[in-house]
Every structure is written in C-alpha cells, then in structure tokens.
Design a protein around this motif. Structure first.
Motif, PDB file in Angstrom:
ATOM      1  N   LEU A   1      44.133  57.938  38.570  1.00  0.00           N
ATOM      2  CA  LEU A   1      43.279  58.529  39.595  1.00  0.00           C
ATOM      3  C   LEU A   1      43.583  59.066  40.551  1.00  0.00           C
ATOM      4  O   LEU A   1      45.210  58.597  40.881  1.00  0.00           O
ATOM      5  N   LYS A   2      43.538  60.289  41.298  1.00  0.00           N
ATOM      6  CA  LYS A   2      44.101  60.909  42.128  1.00  0.00           C
ATOM      7  C   LYS A   2      44.745  60.055  43.189  1.00  0.00           C
ATOM      8  O   LYS A   2      45.656  59.518  43.860  1.00  0.00           O
ATOM      9  N   ASP A   3      43.713  58.921  43.737  1.00  0.00           N
ATOM     10  CA  ASP A   3      43.938  58.439  44.982  1.00  0.00           C
ATOM     11  C   ASP A   3      44.072  57.011  44.804  1.00  0.00           C
ATOM     12  O   ASP A   3      43.225  56.158  45.133  1.00  0.00           O
ATOM     13  N   GLY A   4      44.341  56.893  43.563  1.00  0.00           N
ATOM     14  CA  GLY A   4      44.449  55.182  42.999  1.00  0.00           C
ATOM     15  C   GLY A   4      44.787  54.126  43.651  1.00  0.00           C
ATOM     16  O   GLY A   4      46.081  54.723  43.835  1.00  0.00           O
ATOM     17  N   ASN A   5      44.542  53.112  43.457  1.00  0.00           N
ATOM     18  CA  ASN A   5      45.376  51.892  44.637  1.00  0.00           C
ATOM     19  C   ASN A   5      44.413  50.959  44.062  1.00  0.00           C
ATOM     20  O   ASN A   5      43.247  51.053  43.763  1.00  0.00           O
ATOM     21  N   PHE A   6      44.964  50.153  44.208  1.00  0.00           N
ATOM     22  CA  PHE A   6      45.058  48.235  43.821  1.00  0.00           C
ATOM     23  C   PHE A   6      43.847  47.441  44.703  1.00  0.00           C
ATOM     24  O   PHE A   6      44.181  48.505  46.285  1.00  0.00           O
ATOM     25  N   LYS A   7      42.868  47.236  44.576  1.00  0.00           N
ATOM     26  CA  LYS A   7      41.929  46.864  45.340  1.00  0.00           C
ATOM     27  C   LYS A   7      42.984  45.412  45.570  1.00  0.00           C
ATOM     28  O   LYS A   7      43.568  44.848  45.730  1.00  0.00           O
ATOM     29  N   SER A   8      41.910  45.523  48.024  1.00  0.00           N
ATOM     30  CA  SER A   8      42.376  44.214  47.944  1.00  0.00           C
ATOM     31  C   SER A   8      42.080  43.178  47.802  1.00  0.00           C
ATOM     32  O   SER A   8      40.993  42.886  47.302  1.00  0.00           O
ATOM     33  N   GLN A   9      43.616  41.802  47.364  1.00  0.00           N
ATOM     34  CA  GLN A   9      43.641  41.076  46.915  1.00  0.00           C
ATOM     35  C   GLN A   9      42.508  39.831  47.681  1.00  0.00           C
ATOM     36  O   GLN A   9      41.916  38.270  47.795  1.00  0.00           O
ATOM     37  N   HIS A  10      42.721  40.116  49.182  1.00  0.00           N
ATOM     38  CA  HIS A  10      43.118  39.965  50.366  1.00  0.00           C
ATOM     39  C   HIS A  10      41.344  38.794  50.665  1.00  0.00           C
ATOM     40  O   HIS A  10      40.413  39.446  50.256  1.00  0.00           O
ATOM     41  N   ILE A  11      41.594  37.478  50.982  1.00  0.00           N
ATOM     42  CA  ILE A  11      39.608  37.167  51.099  1.00  0.00           C
ATOM     43  C   ILE A  11      39.025  37.801  52.736  1.00  0.00           C
ATOM     44  O   ILE A  11      37.748  37.936  51.951  1.00  0.00           O
ATOM     45  N   HIS A  12      39.929  38.380  53.285  1.00  0.00           N
ATOM     46  CA  HIS A  12      38.838  38.251  54.373  1.00  0.00           C
ATOM     47  C   HIS A  12      38.051  40.275  53.983  1.00  0.00           C
ATOM     48  O   HIS A  12      37.282  40.787  55.242  1.00  0.00           O
ATOM     49  N   ASP A  13      38.744  40.914  52.887  1.00  0.00           N
ATOM     50  CA  ASP A  13      38.232  41.560  52.020  1.00  0.00           C
ATOM     51  C   ASP A  13      37.373  41.882  51.580  1.00  0.00           C
ATOM     52  O   ASP A  13      36.609  42.652  51.115  1.00  0.00           O
ATOM     53  N   ASN A  14      36.353  40.461  51.181  1.00  0.00           N
ATOM     54  CA  ASN A  14      35.412  39.945  50.625  1.00  0.00           C
ATOM     55  C   ASN A  14      34.447  39.803  50.632  1.00  0.00           C
ATOM     56  O   ASN A  14      34.181  39.665  51.067  1.00  0.00           O
ATOM     57  N   GLY A  15      33.103  41.087  50.112  1.00  0.00           N
ATOM     58  CA  GLY A  15      32.026  40.982  50.817  1.00  0.00           C
ATOM     59  C   GLY A  15      31.529  39.665  49.936  1.00  0.00           C
ATOM     60  O   GLY A  15      30.701  39.211  51.197  1.00  0.00           O
ATOM     61  N   TYR A  16      31.681  39.208  49.236  1.00  0.00           N
ATOM     62  CA  TYR A  16      30.482  37.498  49.145  1.00  0.00           C
ATOM     63  C   TYR A  16      31.440  36.546  49.433  1.00  0.00           C
ATOM     64  O   TYR A  16      30.250  36.532  50.099  1.00  0.00           O
ATOM     65  N   LEU A  17      32.470  36.492  50.319  1.00  0.00           N
ATOM     66  CA  LEU A  17      33.078  35.710  50.506  1.00  0.00           C
ATOM     67  C   LEU A  17      33.012  35.679  52.570  1.00  0.00           C
ATOM     68  O   LEU A  17      32.763  34.490  52.784  1.00  0.00           O
ATOM     69  N   LYS A  18      32.955  36.303  52.709  1.00  0.00           N
ATOM     70  CA  LYS A  18      32.174  36.331  54.020  1.00  0.00           C
ATOM     71  C   LYS A  18      30.747  36.628  53.876  1.00  0.00           C
ATOM     72  O   LYS A  18      30.735  35.596  55.298  1.00  0.00           O
ATOM     73  N   GLU A  19      30.009  36.736  52.852  1.00  0.00           N
ATOM     74  CA  GLU A  19      28.877  36.327  52.942  1.00  0.00           C
ATOM     75  C   GLU A  19      27.877  35.273  53.382  1.00  0.00           C
ATOM     76  O   GLU A  19      27.814  34.186  54.186  1.00  0.00           O
ATOM     77  N   LYS A  20      28.832  33.757  52.464  1.00  0.00           N
ATOM     78  CA  LYS A  20      29.124  32.548  52.087  1.00  0.00           C
ATOM     79  C   LYS A  20      30.352  31.961  53.807  1.00  0.00           C
ATOM     80  O   LYS A  20      29.997  30.661  54.015  1.00  0.00           O
ATOM     81  N   GLY A  21      30.821  32.371  54.140  1.00  0.00           N
ATOM     82  CA  GLY A  21      31.258  32.076  55.787  1.00  0.00           C
ATOM     83  C   GLY A  21      32.917  31.706  55.037  1.00  0.00           C
ATOM     84  O   GLY A  21      33.275  30.444  55.731  1.00  0.00           O
ATOM     85  N   ILE A  22      33.071  31.867  53.894  1.00  0.00           N
ATOM     86  CA  ILE A  22      33.926  31.569  53.605  1.00  0.00           C
ATOM     87  C   ILE A  22      35.484  32.418  54.626  1.00  0.00           C
ATOM     88  O   ILE A  22      35.642  33.146  53.948  1.00  0.00           O
ATOM     89  N   ASN A  23      36.955  31.811  55.195  1.00  0.00           N
ATOM     90  CA  ASN A  23      38.361  32.704  55.231  1.00  0.00           C
ATOM     91  C   ASN A  23      39.258  32.223  54.864  1.00  0.00           C
ATOM     92  O   ASN A  23      39.132  31.008  54.093  1.00  0.00           O
ATOM     93  N   CYS A  24      40.027  32.811  55.555  1.00  0.00           N
ATOM     94  CA  CYS A  24      41.265  32.871  54.950  1.00  0.00           C
ATOM     95  C   CYS A  24      41.872  31.683  55.818  1.00  0.00           C
ATOM     96  O   CYS A  24      40.771  31.778  56.725  1.00  0.00           O
ATOM     97  N   VAL A  25      42.760  30.798  55.026  1.00  0.00           N
ATOM     98  CA  VAL A  25      42.831  29.742  55.687  1.00  0.00           C
ATOM     99  C   VAL A  25      43.914  29.444  56.562  1.00  0.00           C
ATOM    100  O   VAL A  25      43.929  28.692  57.509  1.00  0.00           O
TER     101      VAL A  25
END
Length: 64
Positions: free
Chosen positions: A26-50
């Motif tokens: 990909l031209k602007d390829g990069n790895f997706k963030s693996q941080h919890i605060h960047d995950n939409g599903y976990l945000k919906e569940k109210g799960i935060n980073c430690v």
C-alpha cells in the motif's frame, strides 16, 4: 547443520515479508494500532487501558 540454519533463516525471512505485506503493497500502508484505547469494540464495552484505569482509581481514592 548448515541446512537447518538455512531453513531457519528462510522461515524467518518469509515471516518478515508476510508481516510487512501491508506496508510494502500500500502507498500509505502502516500497521493498525494495537492499543486498547484505539479499539472501537472495547470502547463500547467500557474497557480501558490498565494505565487509564489506574489513573481513575488514584483520583477516586485519594488518601492525602
């Protein structure tokens, strides 16, 4: 011994290439963030980073 070493190097090289396919292809390829605060599903569940949970707990339980 040499055959084992060459096979190991080949397997590591193939794994490295497969891990970087998105960046290479990909031209602007990069790895997706693996941080919890960047995950939409976990945000919906109210799960935060430690670290965030620790900050919140320290604010709520101030003993000083």
């Amino acid at each position: 011994m040499i055959i084992t070493l060459l096979c190991s190097v080949l397997i590591i090289a193939i794994a490295f290439i497969l891990l970087n396919v998105r960046i290479i292809c990909l031209k602007d390829g990069n790895f997706k963030s693996q941080h919890i605060h960047d995950n939409g599903y976990l945000k919906e569940k109210g799960i935060n980073c430690v670290i965030d949970q620790d900050k919140e707990a320290r604010i709520e339980n101030r003993a000083f």
